[in-house]
Design a protein around this motif. Structure first.
Motif, PDB file in Angstrom:
ATOM      1  N   GLY A 114       0.564  -1.246  -0.007  1.00 19.77           N
ATOM      2  CA  GLY A 114       0.104  -0.076   0.078  1.00 19.77           C
ATOM      3  C   GLY A 114       0.719   1.256   0.154  1.00 19.77           C
ATOM      4  O   GLY A 114       0.346   2.306  -0.120  1.00 19.77           O
ATOM      5  N   LYS A 115       2.187   1.060   0.108  1.00 23.60           N
ATOM      6  CA  LYS A 115       2.883   2.374   0.326  1.00 23.60           C
ATOM      7  C   LYS A 115       3.478   2.712  -1.117  1.00 23.60           C
ATOM      8  O   LYS A 115       3.620   4.000  -1.476  1.00 23.60           O
ATOM      9  N   LYS A 116       3.539   1.722  -1.827  1.00 24.35           N
ATOM     10  CA  LYS A 116       4.046   2.135  -3.375  1.00 24.35           C
ATOM     11  C   LYS A 116       3.300   1.393  -4.292  1.00 24.35           C
ATOM     12  O   LYS A 116       2.747   0.200  -4.137  1.00 24.35           O
ATOM     13  N   GLY A 117       2.839   1.997  -5.405  1.00 23.93           N
ATOM     14  CA  GLY A 117       2.342   1.279  -6.774  1.00 23.93           C
ATOM     15  C   GLY A 117       1.080   2.272  -7.154  1.00 23.93           C
ATOM     16  O   GLY A 117       1.054   3.274  -7.013  1.00 23.93           O
ATOM     17  N   LEU A 118       0.432   1.523  -8.044  1.00 24.68           N
ATOM     18  CA  LEU A 118      -0.390   2.317  -8.951  1.00 24.68           C
ATOM     19  C   LEU A 118      -1.903   2.453  -8.286  1.00 24.68           C
ATOM     20  O   LEU A 118      -2.507   3.566  -8.822  1.00 24.68           O
ATOM     21  N   ILE A 119      -2.262   1.744  -7.319  1.00 26.39           N
ATOM     22  CA  ILE A 119      -3.680   2.056  -6.652  1.00 26.39           C
ATOM     23  C   ILE A 119      -3.020   2.725  -5.202  1.00 26.39           C
ATOM     24  O   ILE A 119      -2.460   1.982  -4.386  1.00 26.39           O
ATOM     25  N   LYS A 150     -19.380  -0.772  11.424  1.00 24.05           N
ATOM     26  CA  LYS A 150     -18.319  -1.981  11.364  1.00 24.05           C
ATOM     27  C   LYS A 150     -18.477  -2.551  10.012  1.00 24.05           C
ATOM     28  O   LYS A 150     -19.488  -3.300   9.468  1.00 24.05           O
ATOM     29  N   GLY A 151     -17.400  -2.565   9.149  1.00 19.02           N
ATOM     30  CA  GLY A 151     -17.295  -3.554   7.939  1.00 19.02           C
ATOM     31  C   GLY A 151     -18.044  -2.599   6.696  1.00 19.02           C
ATOM     32  O   GLY A 151     -18.144  -2.924   5.829  1.00 19.02           O
ATOM     33  N   LYS A 152     -18.358  -1.287   6.990  1.00 15.26           N
ATOM     34  CA  LYS A 152     -19.273  -0.396   5.841  1.00 15.26           C
ATOM     35  C   LYS A 152     -18.703   0.980   5.813  1.00 15.26           C
ATOM     36  O   LYS A 152     -18.380   1.358   7.135  1.00 15.26           O
ATOM     37  N   GLY A 153     -18.591   1.417   4.690  1.00 17.74           N
ATOM     38  CA  GLY A 153     -18.154   2.897   4.569  1.00 17.74           C
ATOM     39  C   GLY A 153     -17.649   3.311   3.081  1.00 17.74           C
ATOM     40  O   GLY A 153     -18.191   2.835   2.232  1.00 17.74           O
ATOM     41  N   PHE A 154     -17.026   4.374   3.200  1.00 18.13           N
ATOM     42  CA  PHE A 154     -16.854   5.173   1.866  1.00 18.13           C
ATOM     43  C   PHE A 154     -15.161   5.255   1.684  1.00 18.13           C
ATOM     44  O   PHE A 154     -14.583   5.336   2.994  1.00 18.13           O
ATOM     45  N   ALA A 155     -14.499   5.560   0.549  1.00 16.64           N
ATOM     46  CA  ALA A 155     -13.290   5.574   0.175  1.00 16.64           C
ATOM     47  C   ALA A 155     -13.110   6.387  -0.965  1.00 16.64           C
ATOM     48  O   ALA A 155     -13.867   6.041  -1.878  1.00 16.64           O
ATOM     49  N   ILE A 156     -11.675   7.153  -0.907  1.00 21.30           N
ATOM     50  CA  ILE A 156     -11.621   7.626  -2.179  1.00 21.30           C
ATOM     51  C   ILE A 156     -10.350   7.080  -2.724  1.00 21.30           C
ATOM     52  O   ILE A 156      -9.429   7.275  -1.972  1.00 21.30           O
ATOM     53  N   ILE A 157     -10.113   6.287  -3.963  1.00 23.29           N
ATOM     54  CA  ILE A 157      -9.135   5.502  -4.445  1.00 23.29           C
ATOM     55  C   ILE A 157      -8.425   6.390  -5.581  1.00 23.29           C
ATOM     56  O   ILE A 157      -9.378   6.811  -6.539  1.00 23.29           O
ATOM     57  N   GLU A 158      -7.383   6.410  -5.922  1.00 23.11           N
ATOM     58  CA  GLU A 158      -6.526   6.826  -7.095  1.00 23.11           C
ATOM     59  C   GLU A 158      -6.036   5.651  -7.660  1.00 23.11           C
ATOM     60  O   GLU A 158      -5.001   4.807  -7.008  1.00 23.11           O
TER      61      GLU A 158
END
Length: 100
Positions: free
Chosen positions: A38-43, A53-61
């Motif tokens: 998770g520290k280096k890469g394309l995502i 618990k177990g539900k949410g939102f995320a912003i991904i590049e």
């Protein structure tokens, strides 16, 4: 009963172990960025907000695009997709061109 040399051996061994552990910690934090997932890469996960618990939102590049996703224990859904976003620190190129 323990003698003075036994105490000295114990303390010196303890100090060597502490220095060794600190050296490993320093190496991983400064030079091991590619070793930690998770520290280096394309995502990249830019932000996560949990609703419960177990539900949410995320912003991904990913691949220079940004995605707002929702997730729970059963599925992941893409809610919105952007080419650029305003991070709050500075305006993106698209926003700078559209605002007078």
């Amino acid at each position: 009963m323990l003698e003075y040399t036994d105490y000295l051996k114990f303390i010196s061994s303890f100090v060597i172990i502490i220095i060794f552990l600190y050296a490993i910690y320093y190496f991983v934090n400064n030079y091991g960025k590619g070793l930690i997932p998770g520290k280096k890469g394309l995502i990249k996960i830019l932000d996560i907000r949990y609703i419960s618990k177990g539900k949410g939102f995320a912003i991904i590049e990913a691949n220079r695009q940004f995605f707002l996703i929702s997730f729970d224990e059963k599925e992941i859904k893409v809610i919105k997709e952007w080419d650029t976003i305003n991070t709050g620190d500075s305006l993106s190129e698209k926003d700078e061109n559209n605002n007078p």
